[in-house]
Scaffold this motif. Structure first.
Motif, short mmCIF file in Angstrom:
data_model
loop_
_atom_site.label_atom_id
_atom_site.label_comp_id
_atom_site.label_asym_id
_atom_site.label_seq_id
_atom_site.Cartn_x
_atom_site.Cartn_y
_atom_site.Cartn_z
N THR A 123 0.87 -1.17 0.00
CA THR A 123 0.00 0.00 0.00
C THR A 123 0.91 1.22 0.00
O THR A 123 2.10 1.13 0.34
N TYR A 124 0.35 2.37 -0.37
CA TYR A 124 1.19 3.53 -0.61
C TYR A 124 0.63 4.76 0.11
O TYR A 124 -0.59 4.86 0.32
N SER A 125 1.52 5.66 0.47
CA SER A 125 1.10 6.96 1.00
C SER A 125 1.95 8.04 0.35
O SER A 125 3.13 7.82 0.04
N TRP A 126 1.34 9.20 0.15
CA TRP A 126 2.00 10.32 -0.51
C TRP A 126 1.96 11.55 0.40
O TRP A 126 0.96 11.81 1.07
N THR A 152 -1.44 13.56 1.34
CA THR A 152 -2.44 13.68 0.28
C THR A 152 -3.49 12.59 0.41
O THR A 152 -3.37 11.66 1.21
N GLN A 153 -4.54 12.68 -0.42
CA GLN A 153 -5.59 11.66 -0.43
C GLN A 153 -5.20 10.46 -1.28
O GLN A 153 -5.92 9.47 -1.30
N CYS A 154 -4.07 10.53 -1.95
CA CYS A 154 -3.62 9.40 -2.76
C CYS A 154 -3.16 8.26 -1.87
O CYS A 154 -2.38 8.47 -0.93
N ASN A 155 -3.61 7.04 -2.15
CA ASN A 155 -3.17 5.87 -1.39
C ASN A 155 -2.89 4.67 -2.30
O ASN A 155 -2.96 3.53 -1.86
N THR A 156 -2.63 4.96 -3.57
CA THR A 156 -2.31 3.91 -4.53
C THR A 156 -0.94 4.20 -5.14
O THR A 156 -0.35 5.25 -4.90
#
Length: 297
Positions: free
Chosen positions: A225-228, A240-244
């Protein structure tokens, strides 16, 4: 005279471990202790005598090297010397004897990535504040550390922290030690560092669409999983709201300018943070102004 009924106090506890020493004491209210008491001890209904591991010392019974065969009810009978009719029994104290091998567990599964936290737990039944826990790494000959609780945490683990771990517990004076736990392997591997790529460009104009991609190389894992995070010009970090893996920003605005970083996560473990990629978003107004000036000329 109505005599008081004795009670049995057990030290260190009514729940003990094989090999430990336990003492049972027959206690009578303070105002009656000056009388010439005699004491008898019983294991269930069998009278206890000085023998082997059992030591009688007036009002106490000490059992050394407790075994599971010692698990039973114990009581004392008290009376005044020369007055056999005064003999009366205390209430029973039940002695529980457990195996002395703790179980060692970890909060991680598989390999641990460097920089993360590992917590080991040494499980024994009915432990309390009187216990200390001893931790060993790669050899049982030298203690790595001692803790007052049954957990041991390694912060920001390094590759050198990997290896086999054991634990055991101890209490009392002189110290009683449980057996060693089975060994537990902790495998520590270097944390990968993600790389951020940008499409179409780091220099952007208001209203464009940009896609940032977070690539984690050579791990073989597909469950990331990813976090930005973006760092603004005021040095404020914003998640950010990005999690991909791909973070797509539509209709980008100058307020979206900043330094973007990503990190991956798998089995509750984080990778390193990527190097930052700076996005600069221009308003485009200077282009319009240039066109207008050119037309007037």
């Amino acid at each position: 005279m109505s005599l008081p009924r004795a009670t049995v106090r057990v030290t260190p506890d009514r729940s003990v471990f094989t090999g430990e020493t336990v003492t049972l004491k027959c206690e009578i209210e303070d105002q009656y202790r000056s009388l010439n008491w005699r004491y008898l001890w019983y294991k269930n209904t069998t009278k206890v005598f000085n023998s082997g591991r059992y030591t009688l010392n007036r009002d106490s019974l000490t059992i050394r090297g407790v075994t599971e065969s010692d698990q039973d009810e114990f009581r004392c009978s008290t009376g005044i010397h020369g007055r056999p009719q005064t003999l009366q029994s205390s209430s029973a104290a039940y002695l529980t004897v457990k195996g002395s091998k703790p179980k060692l567990t970890s909060n991680t599964e598989g390999s641990v990535l460097t920089g993360n936290t590992v917590t080991l737990k040494c499980h024994i039944d009915h432990w309390s504040t009187e216990w200390k826990f001893y931790w060993y790494n790669n050899t049982q000959n030298t203690e790595k550390t001692t803790t007052a609780t049954n957990s041991y945490t390694i912060h920001s683990v390094k590759v050198s922290d990997g290896g086999q771990y054991w634990c055991r517990a101890g209490r009392g004076k002189p110290d009683y030690y449980t057996d060693y736990s089975d060994g537990l392997w902790i495998n520590v591997t270097e944390s990968p560092k993600p790389v951020v790529s940008v499409d179409p460009d780091k220099q952007l104009f208001r209203g464009e669409t940009v896609t940032l991609r977070c690539d984690i190389q050579d791990t073989g894992d597909t469950e990331w999983t990813y976090s930005w995070t973006v760092k603004k010009t005021n040095n404020r970090n914003i998640i950010t709201q990005c999690n991909t893996q791909e973070c797509k920003i539509n209709n980008i605005q100058p307020t979206d300018s900043g330094k973007y970083t990503c990190r991956g996560k798998i089995r509750e473990q984080n990778t390193e943070m990527s190097d930052a990629v700076t996005l600069t978003v221009s308003s485009g107004e200077f282009i319009c102004l240039f066109i207008i000036i050119s037309v007037k000329r």
